[in-house]
Design a protein around this motif. Structure first.
Motif, PDB file in Angstrom:
ATOM      1  N   MET A  46      34.663  47.773  11.373  1.00 57.47           N
ATOM      2  CA  MET A  46      33.941  48.232  10.196  1.00 57.47           C
ATOM      3  C   MET A  46      33.400  47.068   9.369  1.00 57.47           C
ATOM      4  O   MET A  46      32.503  47.250   8.544  1.00 57.47           O
ATOM      5  CB  MET A  46      34.827  49.130   9.332  1.00 57.47           C
ATOM      6  CG  MET A  46      35.261  50.424   9.999  1.00 57.47           C
ATOM      7  SD  MET A  46      33.891  51.423  10.649  1.00 57.47           S
ATOM      8  CE  MET A  46      33.001  51.822   9.148  1.00 57.47           C
ATOM      9  N   GLU A  47      33.922  45.891   9.587  1.00 56.61           N
ATOM     10  CA  GLU A  47      33.416  44.690   8.917  1.00 56.61           C
ATOM     11  C   GLU A  47      32.308  44.012   9.721  1.00 56.61           C
ATOM     12  O   GLU A  47      31.808  42.952   9.329  1.00 56.61           O
ATOM     13  CB  GLU A  47      34.561  43.695   8.689  1.00 56.61           C
ATOM     14  CG  GLU A  47      35.661  44.204   7.768  1.00 56.61           C
ATOM     15  CD  GLU A  47      35.153  44.475   6.358  1.00 56.61           C
ATOM     16  OE1 GLU A  47      34.248  43.738   5.910  1.00 56.61           O
ATOM     17  OE2 GLU A  47      35.656  45.421   5.719  1.00 56.61           O
ATOM     18  N   GLY A  48      31.925  44.602  10.855  1.00 55.55           N
ATOM     19  CA  GLY A  48      30.854  44.043  11.662  1.00 55.55           C
ATOM     20  C   GLY A  48      31.267  42.822  12.452  1.00 55.55           C
ATOM     21  O   GLY A  48      30.434  41.942  12.730  1.00 55.55           O
ATOM     22  N   ARG A  49      32.538  42.774  12.877  1.00 56.10           N
ATOM     23  CA  ARG A  49      33.045  41.578  13.561  1.00 56.10           C
ATOM     24  C   ARG A  49      33.260  41.789  15.060  1.00 56.10           C
ATOM     25  O   ARG A  49      33.957  41.016  15.699  1.00 56.10           O
ATOM     26  CB  ARG A  49      34.335  41.101  12.879  1.00 56.10           C
ATOM     27  CG  ARG A  49      34.088  40.576  11.469  1.00 56.10           C
ATOM     28  CD  ARG A  49      35.280  39.849  10.882  1.00 56.10           C
ATOM     29  NE  ARG A  49      36.352  40.770  10.503  1.00 56.10           N
ATOM     30  CZ  ARG A  49      37.613  40.648  10.895  1.00 56.10           C
ATOM     31  NH1 ARG A  49      37.953  39.669  11.719  1.00 56.10           N
ATOM     32  NH2 ARG A  49      38.529  41.506  10.486  1.00 56.10           N
ATOM     33  N   ILE A  50      32.654  42.858  15.624  1.00 59.45           N
ATOM     34  CA  ILE A  50      32.667  43.035  17.075  1.00 59.45           C
ATOM     35  C   ILE A  50      31.414  42.365  17.627  1.00 59.45           C
ATOM     36  O   ILE A  50      30.283  42.759  17.310  1.00 59.45           O
ATOM     37  CB  ILE A  50      32.693  44.522  17.458  1.00 59.45           C
ATOM     38  CG1 ILE A  50      33.920  45.218  16.852  1.00 59.45           C
ATOM     39  CG2 ILE A  50      32.662  44.682  18.977  1.00 59.45           C
ATOM     40  CD1 ILE A  50      35.237  44.701  17.371  1.00 59.45           C
ATOM     41  N   ARG A  51      31.608  41.323  18.460  1.00 56.85           N
ATOM     42  CA  ARG A  51      30.479  40.527  18.944  1.00 56.85           C
ATOM     43  C   ARG A  51      30.290  40.684  20.455  1.00 56.85           C
ATOM     44  O   ARG A  51      31.248  40.977  21.169  1.00 56.85           O
ATOM     45  CB  ARG A  51      30.700  39.051  18.594  1.00 56.85           C
ATOM     46  CG  ARG A  51      30.834  38.812  17.100  1.00 56.85           C
ATOM     47  CD  ARG A  51      30.852  37.326  16.756  1.00 56.85           C
ATOM     48  NE  ARG A  51      30.859  37.128  15.313  1.00 56.85           N
ATOM     49  CZ  ARG A  51      30.639  35.963  14.719  1.00 56.85           C
ATOM     50  NH1 ARG A  51      30.382  34.884  15.454  1.00 56.85           N
ATOM     51  NH2 ARG A  51      30.662  35.865  13.407  1.00 56.85           N
ATOM     52  N   CYS A  69      26.105  41.002  16.806  1.00 54.47           N
ATOM     53  CA  CYS A  69      27.236  41.791  16.305  1.00 54.47           C
ATOM     54  C   CYS A  69      26.861  43.256  16.131  1.00 54.47           C
ATOM     55  O   CYS A  69      25.698  43.600  15.883  1.00 54.47           O
ATOM     56  CB  CYS A  69      27.703  41.241  14.952  1.00 54.47           C
ATOM     57  SG  CYS A  69      28.090  39.487  14.949  1.00 54.47           S
ATOM     58  N   LEU A  70      27.870  44.110  16.251  1.00 61.67           N
ATOM     59  CA  LEU A  70      27.721  45.534  15.983  1.00 61.67           C
ATOM     60  C   LEU A  70      28.047  45.814  14.525  1.00 61.67           C
ATOM     61  O   LEU A  70      29.106  45.417  14.029  1.00 61.67           O
ATOM     62  CB  LEU A  70      28.665  46.349  16.870  1.00 61.67           C
ATOM     63  CG  LEU A  70      28.409  46.295  18.377  1.00 61.67           C
ATOM     64  CD1 LEU A  70      29.510  47.049  19.116  1.00 61.67           C
ATOM     65  CD2 LEU A  70      27.058  46.888  18.713  1.00 61.67           C
ATOM     66  N   HIS A  71      27.120  46.497  13.857  1.00 62.62           N
ATOM     67  CA  HIS A  71      27.341  46.864  12.455  1.00 62.62           C
ATOM     68  C   HIS A  71      27.336  48.385  12.366  1.00 62.62           C
ATOM     69  O   HIS A  71      26.280  49.019  12.323  1.00 62.62           O
ATOM     70  CB  HIS A  71      26.248  46.270  11.569  1.00 62.62           C
ATOM     71  CG  HIS A  71      26.515  46.423  10.107  1.00 62.62           C
ATOM     72  ND1 HIS A  71      26.126  47.527   9.392  1.00 62.62           N
ATOM     73  CD2 HIS A  71      27.157  45.607   9.237  1.00 62.62           C
ATOM     74  CE1 HIS A  71      26.498  47.396   8.131  1.00 62.62           C
ATOM     75  NE2 HIS A  71      27.130  46.237   8.009  1.00 62.62           N
ATOM     76  N   PRO A  72      28.510  49.029  12.350  1.00 60.82           N
ATOM     77  CA  PRO A  72      28.575  50.495  12.441  1.00 60.82           C
ATOM     78  C   PRO A  72      28.079  51.189  11.179  1.00 60.82           C
ATOM     79  O   PRO A  72      28.270  50.700  10.062  1.00 60.82           O
ATOM     80  CB  PRO A  72      30.062  50.770  12.668  1.00 60.82           C
ATOM     81  CG  PRO A  72      30.766  49.586  12.105  1.00 60.82           C
ATOM     82  CD  PRO A  72      29.855  48.422  12.318  1.00 60.82           C
TER      83      PRO A  72
END
Length: 443
Positions: A46-51, A69-72
């Motif tokens: 949720m913090e956009g830290r999946i890269r 990065c993924l920003h949900p």
């Protein structure tokens, strides 16, 4: 679009025993993809830290991929109804951003958001409804799709002729459980062909729904032992499948396309919007009709939406204005097919329409007769263009349209065109079954 926060997502994940979350996104071609995480990773996500690597978005691997990065979007959180309730599976639709938080230039969702923001600056809001057609085919003994239809039903037939009724019912119920508002569903003209319509929503929500729709329909079809195909023209002897897109511009609660004082009760805004669509339709064809197979559906014919014109009654023009008026006044674009990337398509439709409104572009006279039935001499006097007849021509037309290129961005345009040129070259170099049937006995 519903209002939902990061905290709401974390609370619901806990309340409904969610174990896995699919972080979903689309590549530049509109193909739905995901990275699955466990619920323990959700706060980080949720913090956009999946890269991950940008090649999955760009649709090709070169030597200049970079970390993105993924920003949900919290509003997209939903639990899959067909998965177990214990250890449930949920999803979040994501924007694609650079590590510094800026939008990645090939994020299709962001392309649409930018045009929506432009419309909002003009105090306008695009509302979209769709009718999506698809086929249900049988699978073989290895569970691979065939082009054998599962029934021989026709337009609006019932069971027992319509053998897909139960599958279609489950699709509708599943979609409704996920928050979709369904307008109608029925069997289409061709054997094994079906249509489900989605009620009007804002442009971004509708694009999210369309990529989700294809995923859900194919998932439910598989549970019925069938393969759902959104291929535009899967068989020579069957009708093609369309994605009819109904568009309206609202100003507050007012439908700007309606004016009871004008001929046909269509406002100047509506006519200018149509003028904008007609001006750019051949150029955005490679987006609305994105694959080699798309152009097998746009061959001139009685019902083929291949003529760049508009009508209030004709169905072989690309634009039709249905009879509904007042708050239901809308413009229907008929040439798109369900293989398209809905984010890019809605972006270029809105941008083209807004350009027409700004420049007060007057469309040609509406067509009332069947253009396909005209003689060559009559056709020439009407000065009506046809949509490009193959992918190569569509790519060439996109290259010439600065408005469309600017809308989707030069970097995305370059990658999209490169991929489509390669697709066309693969098609051109392949020996097809028609060639063997036509020439092998003779030469």
């Amino acid at each position: 679009m519903r209002t939902f926060t990061k905290d709401d997502v974390l609370e619901q994940a806990q309340e409904y025993n969610v174990k896995f979350i699919r972080m979903q996104f689309t590549d530049i071609f509109g193909i739905f993809k995901n990275i699955a995480i466990t619920v323990e990773e959700l706060p980080k996500a949720m913090e956009g830290r999946i890269r991950f690597d940008s090649s999955v978005i760009d649709g090709m691997v070169g030597n200049r991929e970079r970390e993105i990065c993924l920003h949900p979007d919290p509003a997209s959180f939903v639990i899959f109804p067909w998965r177990p309730r214990e250890g449930a599976v949920a999803r979040l639709i994501c924007d694609i951003v650079n590590p510094d938080g800026t939008a990645y230039e090939c994020c299709c969702r962001n392309v649409l958001k930018k045009v929506v923001t432009e419309a909002e600056a003009m105090d306008l809001r695009m509302m979209v409804g769709v009718e999506t057609e698809f086929f249900l085919f049988q699978t073989d003994d290895r569970n691979k799709p065939t082009v054998l239809t599962h029934d021989t039903a026709g337009y609006c037939d019932l069971s027992p002729v319509d053998l897909g009724e139960n599958a279609r019912r489950d699709m509708v119920l599943t979609l409704e459980e996920m928050g979709f508002e369904i307008g109608s569903s029925h069997h289409e003209f061709a054997p094994g062909q079906h249509e489900i319509s989605l009620k009007t929503d804002d442009a971004l929500s509708m694009a999210d729904k369309l990529v989700t729709f294809r995923f859900v329909v194919r998932t439910i079809a598989r549970r019925h032992g069938l393969h759902a195909s959104f291929m535009p023209k899967p068989d020579n002897n069957l009708n093609g499948s369309a994605l009819h897109i109904y568009q309206t511009l609202f100003q507050g609660l007012e439908n700007t396309f309606y004016d009871p004082r004008n001929p046909g009760q269509l406002s100047d805004t509506a006519r200018h919007y149509v003028g904008g669509l007609i001006s750019h339709a051949p150029s955005f064809a490679v987006l609305t009709n994105p694959i080699v197979n798309s152009y097998k559906r746009l061959i001139p014919g009685d019902l083929s939406p291949c003529y760049v014109a508009w009508s209030t009654e004709n169905r072989n023009t690309i634009i039709r204005v249905p009879a509904n008026r007042a708050e239901e006044t809308r413009v229907e674009l008929r040439n798109p097919d369900p293989a398209c990337n809905p984010y890019l398509v809605l972006a270029v439709l809105l941008k083209s329409g807004l350009a027409g409104v700004k420049a007060k572009v007057q469309p040609s006279r509406p067509v009332s007769d069947n253009l396909f039935a005209l003689s060559p001499a009559e056709y020439r006097t009407r000065d009506v263009l046809t949509m490009p007849q193959n992918l190569e021509k569509a790519v060439d037309l996109l290259k010439q349209d600065e408005l469309i290129i600017k809308t989707i961005g030069e970097e995305l345009t370059h990658k999209y065109i490169t991929a489509k040129q390669m697709e066309w070259q693969r098609f051109q170099s392949h020996v097809h079954s028609w060639e063997l049937e036509e020439y092998l006995p003779l030469f």
